[in-house]
Design a protein around this motif. Structure first.
Motif, mmCIF file in Angstrom:
data_model
loop_
_atom_site.group_PDB
_atom_site.id
_atom_site.type_symbol
_atom_site.label_atom_id
_atom_site.label_comp_id
_atom_site.label_asym_id
_atom_site.label_seq_id
_atom_site.Cartn_x
_atom_site.Cartn_y
_atom_site.Cartn_z
ATOM 1 N N LEU A 103 88.160 -49.053 65.379
ATOM 2 C CA LEU A 103 88.057 -50.217 66.255
ATOM 3 C C LEU A 103 87.596 -49.746 67.626
ATOM 4 C CD1 LEU A 103 91.510 -52.019 65.670
ATOM 5 C CD2 LEU A 103 89.289 -52.883 64.916
ATOM 6 N N TYR A 119 92.379 -56.259 64.176
ATOM 7 C CA TYR A 119 91.088 -56.883 64.489
ATOM 8 C C TYR A 119 91.204 -58.405 64.475
ATOM 9 C CZ TYR A 119 86.352 -58.604 63.778
ATOM 10 O OH TYR A 119 85.179 -59.329 63.882
ATOM 11 N N CYS A 163 85.203 -57.521 69.591
ATOM 12 C CA CYS A 163 85.792 -56.261 69.143
ATOM 13 C C CYS A 163 84.985 -55.675 67.982
ATOM 14 C CB CYS A 163 87.233 -56.517 68.706
ATOM 15 S SG CYS A 163 88.070 -55.115 67.935
ATOM 16 N N ILE A 216 84.670 -53.493 64.630
ATOM 17 C CA ILE A 216 85.465 -52.968 63.522
ATOM 18 C C ILE A 216 84.532 -52.270 62.548
ATOM 19 C CG2 ILE A 216 85.379 -55.174 62.274
ATOM 20 C CD1 ILE A 216 88.143 -54.439 61.074
#
Length: 200
Positions: free
Chosen positions: A128, A39, A191, A193
């Protein structure tokens, strides 16, 4: 069963051209990574320049040229575990993760929308989720759900693909069921997470 949130998997460096001039992937890992470190890498600007170049190539380059560029300019991981070499027989330590590829989307905006939808899935726990380096796909990294844990990895992967089709109406890449499948790491500052993997 409680999973170790620091579970690791193999990290590989950039590819290279062999003696025949072909772009090939590394076969020996350069180290290990975990969900949090991936990440951090994806949300950093490290791969942004290469990714911008790849996306600019989409309208003019061939599929083979784009593939070669990815091999030479992006690091990758094998989320399924720790390998001594990138082949199924060299798997040394299994992880609880799998990555499902959904490619061929019409736009980066649709890929981003799918990231949001997948990350909220209530049947499969997301680790993720991010837009692929090329911009027209989504990478969904999940923990293998309990209802698939007694099956082989290929069966697990195909089960996750069927879930994507039935729940979201998208056609994933059914051919990514090999345990040592490479997942390229691009740049995605948005992104997703799972909070349980965040280390402060």
């Amino acid at each position: 069963m409680m999973q170790n949130h620091n579970t690791q998997f193999s990290l590989f460096g950039y590819g290279y051209r062999n003696h025949q001039g072909e772009a090939v992937l590394q076969t020996k890992p350069e180290g290990v990574a975990d969900i949090w470190s991936v990440y951090q890498y994806i949300t950093s600007p490290t791969a942004k320049e290469a990714q911008d170049t790849l996306r600019a190539m989409r309208d003019t380059a061939t599929k083979a040229e784009c593939s070669d560029f990815k091999k030479l300019n992006f690091r990758f991981v094998c989320f399924r575990g720790i390998f001594s070499s990138r082949k199924a027989s060299a798997l040394k330590e299994l992880s609880p993760y799998a990555v499902v590829d959904i490619d061929g989307l019409p736009s980066t905006e649709e890929a981003r929308s799918l990231v949001h939808r997948l990350s909220a899935d209530t049947h499969v726990e997301t680790a993720l989720a991010f837009v692929s380096p090329g911009g027209l796909g989504t990478k969904w990294v999940v923990e293998i759900p309990h209802w698939l844990q007694d099956q082989t990895y290929k069966e697990q992967y195909l089960g996750l693909c069927r879930h994507v089709v039935l729940q979201y109406g998208y056609e994933p890449d059914w051919g990514c069921s090999d345990v040592c499948r490479a997942c390229f790491l691009g740049h995605d500052k948005e992104c997703f997470i799972n909070n349980k993997f965040v280390r402060l």
